[in-house]
Design an enzyme around this catalytic site. Structure first.
Site, mmCIF file in Angstrom:
data_model
loop_
_atom_site.group_PDB
_atom_site.id
_atom_site.type_symbol
_atom_site.label_atom_id
_atom_site.label_comp_id
_atom_site.label_asym_id
_atom_site.label_seq_id
_atom_site.Cartn_x
_atom_site.Cartn_y
_atom_site.Cartn_z
ATOM 1 C CG HIS A 227 -1.395 1.316 1.692
ATOM 2 N ND1 HIS A 227 -2.011 1.995 0.944
ATOM 3 C CD2 HIS A 227 -1.640 1.820 2.995
ATOM 4 C CE1 HIS A 227 -2.499 3.227 1.541
ATOM 5 N NE2 HIS A 227 -2.301 2.932 2.748
ATOM 6 C CE1 TYR A 261 -3.322 7.321 4.673
ATOM 7 C CE2 TYR A 261 -4.233 5.781 3.286
ATOM 8 C CZ TYR A 261 -3.408 6.010 4.250
ATOM 9 O OH TYR A 261 -2.166 5.258 4.522
ATOM 10 C CG ASP A 554 -30.910 -17.644 17.117
ATOM 11 O OD1 ASP A 554 -29.957 -17.760 16.070
ATOM 12 O OD2 ASP A 554 -32.012 -17.269 16.535
HETATM 13 P P1 FAD Z 1 3.057 -5.698 13.135
HETATM 14 O O1 FAD Z 1 3.051 -4.123 13.579
HETATM 15 O O2 FAD Z 1 3.292 -5.949 11.671
HETATM 16 O O3 FAD Z 1 3.446 -6.454 14.121
HETATM 17 C C1 FAD Z 1 3.538 -7.846 13.999
HETATM 18 C C2 FAD Z 1 5.028 -8.162 14.600
HETATM 19 O O4 FAD Z 1 5.248 -9.374 14.572
HETATM 20 C C3 FAD Z 1 6.106 -7.663 14.019
HETATM 21 O O5 FAD Z 1 6.885 -6.682 14.790
HETATM 22 C C4 FAD Z 1 6.895 -8.514 13.560
HETATM 23 O O6 FAD Z 1 8.284 -8.337 13.388
HETATM 24 C C5 FAD Z 1 6.440 -9.680 14.375
HETATM 25 N N1 FAD Z 1 6.946 -11.125 13.923
HETATM 26 C C6 FAD Z 1 6.211 -11.643 12.783
HETATM 27 N N2 FAD Z 1 6.624 -12.948 12.694
HETATM 28 C C7 FAD Z 1 7.575 -13.125 13.829
HETATM 29 C C8 FAD Z 1 7.903 -14.379 14.237
HETATM 30 N N3 FAD Z 1 8.276 -15.304 13.524
HETATM 31 N N4 FAD Z 1 8.735 -14.186 15.345
HETATM 32 C C9 FAD Z 1 8.666 -13.101 16.223
HETATM 33 N N5 FAD Z 1 8.075 -12.066 15.830
HETATM 34 C C10 FAD Z 1 7.462 -12.213 14.824
HETATM 35 N N6 FAD Z 1 -3.734 1.497 9.950
HETATM 36 C C11 FAD Z 1 -4.561 2.516 10.399
HETATM 37 O O7 FAD Z 1 -5.582 2.409 11.455
HETATM 38 N N7 FAD Z 1 -4.484 3.721 10.097
HETATM 39 C C12 FAD Z 1 -3.475 4.083 9.338
HETATM 40 O O8 FAD Z 1 -3.749 5.242 8.660
HETATM 41 C C13 FAD Z 1 -2.824 3.017 8.831
HETATM 42 N N8 FAD Z 1 -1.956 3.323 7.498
HETATM 43 C C14 FAD Z 1 -1.231 2.449 7.169
HETATM 44 C C15 FAD Z 1 -0.252 2.938 6.285
HETATM 45 C C16 FAD Z 1 0.625 1.835 5.578
HETATM 46 C C17 FAD Z 1 1.518 2.283 4.407
HETATM 47 C C18 FAD Z 1 0.732 0.611 6.063
HETATM 48 C C19 FAD Z 1 1.516 -0.409 5.489
HETATM 49 C C20 FAD Z 1 -0.246 0.281 7.133
HETATM 50 C C21 FAD Z 1 -1.200 1.211 7.637
HETATM 51 N N9 FAD Z 1 -2.143 0.713 8.409
HETATM 52 C C22 FAD Z 1 -2.827 1.990 9.128
HETATM 53 C C23 FAD Z 1 -2.454 -0.528 9.032
HETATM 54 C C24 FAD Z 1 -1.438 -0.870 10.168
HETATM 55 O O9 FAD Z 1 -0.412 -0.286 10.007
HETATM 56 C C25 FAD Z 1 -1.533 -2.310 10.871
HETATM 57 O O10 FAD Z 1 -2.602 -3.014 10.495
HETATM 58 C C26 FAD Z 1 -0.993 -2.440 12.191
HETATM 59 O O11 FAD Z 1 -0.021 -1.876 12.390
HETATM 60 C C27 FAD Z 1 -0.670 -3.840 12.324
HETATM 61 O O12 FAD Z 1 -0.266 -4.051 13.581
HETATM 62 P P2 FAD Z 1 0.256 -5.738 14.249
HETATM 63 O O13 FAD Z 1 0.697 -5.224 15.500
HETATM 64 O O14 FAD Z 1 -0.960 -6.385 13.975
HETATM 65 O O15 FAD Z 1 1.308 -5.845 13.084
HETATM 66 N N1 THG Z 2 -33.971 -23.696 10.831
HETATM 67 C C1 THG Z 2 -33.058 -24.438 11.380
HETATM 68 N N2 THG Z 2 -32.152 -24.122 12.260
HETATM 69 C C2 THG Z 2 -31.942 -22.802 12.306
HETATM 70 C C3 THG Z 2 -32.781 -21.652 11.510
HETATM 71 C C4 THG Z 2 -33.728 -22.374 10.679
HETATM 72 N N3 THG Z 2 -31.040 -22.186 13.121
HETATM 73 C C5 THG Z 2 -30.570 -21.072 12.919
HETATM 74 C C6 THG Z 2 -31.650 -20.207 12.833
HETATM 75 N N4 THG Z 2 -32.496 -20.581 11.797
HETATM 76 C C7 THG Z 2 -32.243 -19.877 14.065
HETATM 77 N N5 THG Z 2 -33.255 -18.994 14.437
HETATM 78 C C8 THG Z 2 -34.555 -19.442 14.254
HETATM 79 C C9 THG Z 2 -35.535 -18.422 14.815
HETATM 80 C C10 THG Z 2 -36.991 -18.825 15.088
HETATM 81 C C11 THG Z 2 -37.188 -19.944 15.174
HETATM 82 C C12 THG Z 2 -36.411 -21.023 14.412
HETATM 83 C C13 THG Z 2 -35.204 -20.662 14.224
HETATM 84 C C14 THG Z 2 -38.842 -20.587 15.492
HETATM 85 N N6 THG Z 2 -39.039 -20.261 16.607
HETATM 86 C C15 THG Z 2 -40.111 -20.384 17.124
HETATM 87 C C16 THG Z 2 -41.005 -19.220 17.768
HETATM 88 O O1 THG Z 2 -40.232 -17.977 18.068
HETATM 89 O O2 THG Z 2 -42.069 -19.174 17.944
HETATM 90 C C17 THG Z 2 -39.959 -21.254 18.468
HETATM 91 C C18 THG Z 2 -40.869 -21.680 19.162
HETATM 92 C C19 THG Z 2 -40.561 -22.920 20.002
HETATM 93 O O3 THG Z 2 -39.621 -22.750 20.706
HETATM 94 O O4 THG Z 2 -41.228 -23.631 20.365
HETATM 95 O O5 THG Z 2 -39.345 -21.321 14.961
HETATM 96 O O6 THG Z 2 -34.463 -21.409 10.161
HETATM 97 N N7 THG Z 2 -33.591 -25.934 11.340
#
Ligand code: FAD
Ligand code: THG
Length: 835
Positions: A227, A261, A554
C-alpha cells in the site's frame, strides 16, 4: 511475577501484541512472554511505519467501539512530559460527487447509531477546516470531531514499558520458528533449538500471521499486500504550523472518490493511496534485515516506492490540494499490511488447536480495542464487545484456499473506499458452492446473491408471470433508488404465494452440524438453554450463551436418536465452539465421547411451507405428516417420492410445513417431485428476499444482526427459549438473572408511518425531535402481508408500544411507531394448527 495465571506467549510486539500484553497484565495475567523478531524499539512490522489515521466510521458497531477505545487509551498514554499518544485533530471525509455526498449521510448514520459524534458539513466548512483544499470540486464532507492520529510507535513503546513494570517479559531479536501442537492442543513455541512451553499462544504477527498459523498446522485467510504512502517536500503554508517532524493540526482527510487519504506531517503532507493495482506480497521475497539493520527508513514491511503506480494519484492530489504543485514527493514506500476476504480482522481461538489464538489483520485504528477484547476472552472466556464479526472461525473451509483468499482480498483492496450497498455481492469468485437444486433454480430464472460461498436465490424471474395476479393489497409501493438495488417487486408475489398457497425454499446454505456419540446429549445439555436429554423426535429452538449470559448463537437442535443430534446453526463459529467443547468432554471422560461434524456439504434442505404444504406432500408420501402425525417442533424420518427425508416441523417464515433434509445426491429428485406434485396447488420456488420479509413479520430474530453476545435473551425477545424448567446447569445460567435485571435496551418492532419508505439496517433511531441517538435499526423489510414497512431496533427500555420515533435515512428523518410483535399470526394458529 505472577505464576497463578496461565503461561501465555505472544508472538509479535507490534501495536496489537504490545497492547495485548498490557491489557492482560492490567487484568492480573502477567505470566506472559512476548517474542519479537525485530528490535523492540523499531520492530519493523506494519506498526513501525503506520501513519496512524484513526477514522471511526464503520458499518460494524464492534469495530467502531474498538476504535473508540483506541482513541481513549492512546489519549491517556502519556510520556514523561505528560503528552498523550493521540492527536485529536478530527476526521474529514470529502465528497466530490453527488453519490458520495449522499453516502456520507449514510456513514454519519453509522456513527450516530454507534454513539459517535458526526456531522455532514458543507464545502465552505470543509475548506475552513482544511484550508489547502481547492473549494471547486468539494461538495461537502463528513466531520468526525473525535477522530485523529494515533501515535502508534510511541504508544506501543509506552504500553511495553507499562507491561514490563507489571512483570511481562519481552524478548526481541527472537524469531519464532515453530509451534508444538500435540493432540489438538498447543504445547510450546520453538525458537530454533529452544523450546518455550506455553498454555496459550497468541499470534499477533500481523501480515506474517499466515506463517505462524502454518507452524500450528492451520490456514489463515490473510493476504499481505503493498500500500503506497508518500510524503511531500515542505509545504509553504505549513511552515511553523505543526510540531516537527510529524505533528498535525488539520483534520485527517479522506478523498474516497480517488481512493486517497492525507494527513499533515509536520510541515509536509503525507499521502496514502488505495488507487493502485493490488500488490500481493510473497513473504519469501521480503527484504531480510538483521535486527541491527532495521531503522525507521529500512524495515521488512517497507518496500521500495514504485512512482509509476502513484503518478495519477499525485496528479489528483495536486488538483485537490493546489498548493502541493509547489512541492514534490520527497519520499515514499510501498508498505505491507494485511487484507482478508471480507476486509475484517481475524480474532479468536483456532477451531482445531486449543490454546492457539490469533489477533491479526487489525488496523492501528482498532488495535487497542481488539487487544482489550482478546484479553477479556483469555482471562474470563468472553469479551464485552461482540467478536462474531471478526471471529477467525467465521469463514467456510472453501473460503480459506489460497486462490480464494488471494482473489477476494485483492477485491477488498480495490473496493476499500467504494460505496457498497449492504446487499452487494462479490463479483468473483462465484458459483463456489451450489446446492443440488441449482440447475432447477437457473431454469426458473433465479437471481443469486452469495453467502458463505453459497449461491442463494433472492427471487425467481419465473414468478414475474404472477405479478398480474397479485392482489393489490399485497403489492408494495415503489421504493427509492438505493433501496431498489438488489430488490425485485417479484418478492411480493413470493410472499403472497407462501402465505396463501405453498412455496419451496432452498435452505441448503443453513449450517448443519451433526453431534454424535454417547456424550452428545450431555454436551448439548450443558451448553444450551433447553433440555437436551429428551426422547428422540424432539426439536428445540435454543440459545448458546457465553459465561456472562450473552447470546452467542440461536440454534435448533433435533434429537434424531439417542446418540445423534442435528443442529441448525448460524455459522462456522458454532462449529468451532462445539468442536472445542466436544474435545474437552471427550478427553475428560472418554466414555462420554462426542464428535461434531459439519454435514452441510453433502446434504441439502427444502423448506416446504404454506397452507397447501400438506396437500402437496400427501401426494408423494405415505407417511403421516399431518399435525397429528408430526407435531410442531417434532422430527421424524420419512420417505417423500421414494427419497429418505428427515422432516422437521418448523418454519422460519411462520407457515405450516417442514424443513425436509436429504443427502445431496437425492436433492434434485426431491425438488422435482415436490414441484410437480405442487403444481395443482400453485406451488412456486421462493427466494431470500421474501423469506426475510416473512420472518420479520413473524418476529423471528437473526443472530448477528438482531442480537449478539452484547445481549441477554430476554431483552432480545427470545427469553422464552431459556427454559425455566431446566434445573440443571448450563453455560451462562448463573449470570442470567442479574444481567436481565440490569439491561437498559430492548429489541423493538417498529413500523414506518409512510409505507413508501424502506430502510435497510444500521440506521440511527431518535425519539421524536430528540437530538441524541436513542438506538439503531437491526433488520428491516417491507412486510407484504401487513402492508407496512418493518424495522427492528434496539431502543431504551423506557420506549414502549405506541411511542413514536424517527429513523434517520440518508439524513432524512422518517417517522415510525413502536408496535406490538409479532405482526403476523401472534396466536401461532398458522404454525401449530391444522392448515
Ligand atoms: P505488526 O506491526 O506488523 O506487528 C507484528 C510483529 O510480529 C512485527 O513486529 C514482526 O516483527 C513480528 N513477527 C512476525 N513474525 C514473527 C516471528 N516469526 N517471530 C517473532 N516475531 C514475529 N492502520 C490504521 O489504522 N491507520 C492508518 O492510517 C494506517 N496506515 C497504514 C499505512 C501503511 C503504509 C501501512 C502499510 C499500514 C497502515 N495501517 C494503518 C495498517 C496498520 O499499520 C496495521 O494494520 C497495524 O500496524 C498492524 O499491527 P500488528 O501489531 O498486527 O502488526
Ligand atoms: N431452521 C433450523 N435451524 C436454524 C434456523 C432455521 N438455526 C439458525 C436459525 N435459523 C435460528 N433461528 C430461528 C428463529 C426462530 C425459530 C427457529 C429458528 C422458530 N421460533 C419459534 C418461535 O419463536 O415461535 C420457536 C417456538 C418454540 O421454541 O417452540 O421457529 O431456520 N433448522
Amino acid at each position: 511475577m505472577s505464576t497463578s495465571s496461565p503461561r501465555i506467549v505472544i508472538i509479535g510486539a507490534g501495536i496489537v501484541g504490545a497492547n495485548l500484553a498490557d491489557e492482560l497484565a492490567q487484568r492480573g495475567y502477567a505470566n506472559t512472554l512476548v517474542l519479537e523478531q525485530g528490535p523492540l524499539g523499531v520492530p519493523g512490522g506494519s506498526t513501525s511505519h503506520a501513519p496512524g489515521l484513526v477514522f471511526s466510521s464503520n458499518p460494524s458497531k464492534a469495530m467502531t467501539e474498538f476504535a473508540q477505545y483506541t482513541i481513549e487509551k492512546y489519549t491517556g498514554l502519556t510520556d514523561a512530559d505528560g503528552v498523550g499518544s493521540f492527536l485529536p485533530v478530527g476526521g474529514l471525509e470529502l465528497a466530490t460527487t453527488p453519490e458520495r455526498l449522499r453516502d456520507l449521510h449514510r456513514r454519519a448514520g453509522w456513527n450516530r447509531s454507534w454513539g459517535v459524534e458526526a456531522h455532514v458539513i458543507d464545502a465552505d466548512e470543509c475548506v475552513r477546516l482544511f484550508p489547502m483544499l481547492d473549494p471547486e470540486p468539494v461538495l461537502g464532507g463528513l466531520l468526525t470531531p473525535g477522530d485523529g492520529l494515533a501515535l502508534a510507535a510511541k504508544g506501543t513503546q509506552l504500553v511495553i514499558e507499562r507491561a514490563r513494570a507489571l512483570g511481562v517479559e519481552f524478548r526481541d531479536r527472537t524469531r519464532v520458528t515453530g509451534i508444538e501442537v500435540t493432540r489438538g492442543c498447543v504445547r510450546a513455541v520453538l525458537v530454533g533449538d529452544e523450546r518455550i512451553p506455553a498454555d496459550i499462544v497468541v499470534s499477533c504477527a500481523g501480515f506474517w500471521g499466515t506463517r505462524i498459523a502454518e507452524m500450528a498446522g492451520l490456514r489463515l485467510p490473510l493476504l499481505p499486500m503493498g500500500h503506497q504512502f508518500a510524503v511531500t517536500s515542505t509545504v509553504p503554508s505549513l511552515t511553523g504550523k505543526n510540531e516537527l517532524p510529524k505533528g498535525a493540526s488539520a483534520p485527517i482527510l479522506r478523498y474516497q472518490d480517488r481512493d486517497l487519504y492525507y494527513r499533515e506531517w509536520g510541515d509536509r503532507i503525507g499521502i496514502g493511496s488505495y488507487a493502485h493495482r493490488p500488490m500481493p506480497i510473497d513473504l519469501d521475497e521480503l527484504p531480510q534485515y538483521a535486527a541491527e539493520e532495521i531503522t525507521d527508513e529500512r524495515m521488512p514491511s517497507s518496500l521500495p516506492f514504485t512512482p509509476e503506480d502513484f503518478a495519477a494519484e499525485w496528479e489528483a492530489t495536486r488538483q485537490l490540494l493546489p498548493e502541493l504543485r509547489q512541492t514534490e514527493i520527497q519520499r515514499g514506500f510501498n508498505g505491507v499490511f494485511s487484507f482478508t476476504p471480507d476486509g475484517g480482522s481475524l480474532v479468536g481461538e483456532a477451531r482445531d488447536v486449543d490454546g492457539f489464538v490469533v489477533a491479526e489483520a487489525v488496523w492501528v485504528t482498532h488495535a487497542a480495542g481488539i487487544a482489550r477484547a482478546v484479553s477479556e476472552l483469555l482471562t474470563r472466556g468472553y469479551a464485552d464487545t461482540d467478536l462474531s464479526g471478526c471471529d477467525v472461525n467465521r469463514f467456510e473451509d472453501a473460503q480459506t484456499s489460497t486462490d480464494y483468499v488471494s482473489e477476494t482480498s485483492r477485491q477488498n483492496f480495490v473496493e476499500i473506499y467504494d460505496i457498497l450497498h449492504p446487499l452487494q455481492p462479490r463479483v468473483s469468485p462465484r458459483d463456489v458452492r451450489l446446492s443440488p437444486f441449482h440447475a432447477r433454480q437457473v431454469e426458473l430464472g433465479a437471481y443469486f446473491l452469495e453467502a458463505g460461498g453459497w449461491e442463494r436465490p433472492h427471487w425467481y424471474e419465473a414468478n414475474a408471470a404472477l405479478l398480474d395476479e397479485l392482489p393489490t393489497e399485497w403489492a408494495a409501493p415503489p421504493r427509492d433508488e438505493w433501496a431498489s438495488r438488489f430488490h425485485s417487486p417479484i418478492a411480493a408475489v413470493e410472499a403472497w404465494k407462501t402465505r396463501t398457497a405453498v412455496a419451496m425454499y432452498d435452505m441448503t446454505a443453513l449450517k448443519r452440524l451433526e453431534v454424535t456419540g454417547p456424550g452428545a446429549g450431555e454436551l448439548l445439555h450443558g451448553l444450551t438453554t433447553s433440555s437436551m436429554l429428551r426422547a428422540p423426535g424432539a426439536v428445540s429452538y435454543t440459545m448458546l450463551l457465553d459465561p456472562a449470559g450473552g447470546v452467542t448463537s440461536d440454534i435448533t437442535v433435533a434429537i434424531l436418536d439417542e446418540e445423534t443430534y442435528q443442529i441448525g446453526a448460524n455459522s462456522n463459529i458454532d462449529l468451532a465452539v462445539l468442536s472445542r467443547e466436544a474435545r474437552a468432554q471427550t478427553s475428560a471422560d472418554p466414555s462420554k465421547w462426542v464428535t461434531v461434524r459439519d454435514v452441510t456439504p453433502g446434504t441439502c434442505c427444502i423448506g416446504l411451507w404454506g397452507p397447501h404444504a400438506l396437500d402437496v406432500i400427501a401426494q408423494i408420501s405415505d407417511d403421516d405428516l399431518a399435525p397429528g402425525g408430526l407435531g410442531y417442533f417434532r422430527t421424524k424420518r420419512v420417505f417423500v417420492a421414494g427419497v429418505p427425508v428427515t422432516a422437521m416441523r418448523l418454519s422460519y417464515v411462520g407457515e405450516f410445513g417442514w424443513e425436509l433434509y436429504t443427502s445431496a445426491d437425492l436433492g434434485q429428485r426431491l425438488w422435482d417431485a415436490l414441484f410437480a406434485a405442487g403444481q395443482e396447488f400453485g406451488i412456486i420456488a421462493a427466494g431470500r428476499e421474501a423469506f426475510n420479509s416473512l420472518r420479520l413479520e413473524k418476529g423471528f430474530r437473526a443472530f448477528g444482526t438482531d442480537m449478539t453476545s452484547e445481549h441477554e435473551p430476554t431483552q432480545a425477545g427470545v427469553g422464552f427459549a431459556v427454559k425455566a424448567s431446566k434445573t440443571d446447569d448450563f453455560r451462562g445460567k448463573d449470570a442470567l438473572a442479574a444481567r436481565a435485571a440490569s439491561t437498559t435496551k430492548t429489541l423493538r418492532c417498529l413500523t414506518l408511518d409512510d409505507p413508501r419508505s424502506v430502510v435497510l439496517g444500521k440506521e440511527p433511531v431518535f425519539l421524536v425531535g430528540g437530538g441524541s441517538t436513542a438506538g439503531y435499526v437491526t433488520s428491516a423489510a417491507y412486510g407484504y402481508t401487513i402492508g407496512r414497512s418493518i424495522a427492528y431496533a434496539w431502543l431504551p427500555n423506557t420506549v414502549g408500544v405506541g411511542d413514536a420515533v424517527e429513523i434517520e435515512y440518508f439524513g432524512r428523518r422518517l417517522r415510525a411507531t413502536v408496535v406490538a410483535e409479532p405482526l403476523y399470526d401472534p396466536e401461532m394458529a398458522r404454525l401449530r394448527g391444522t392448515p
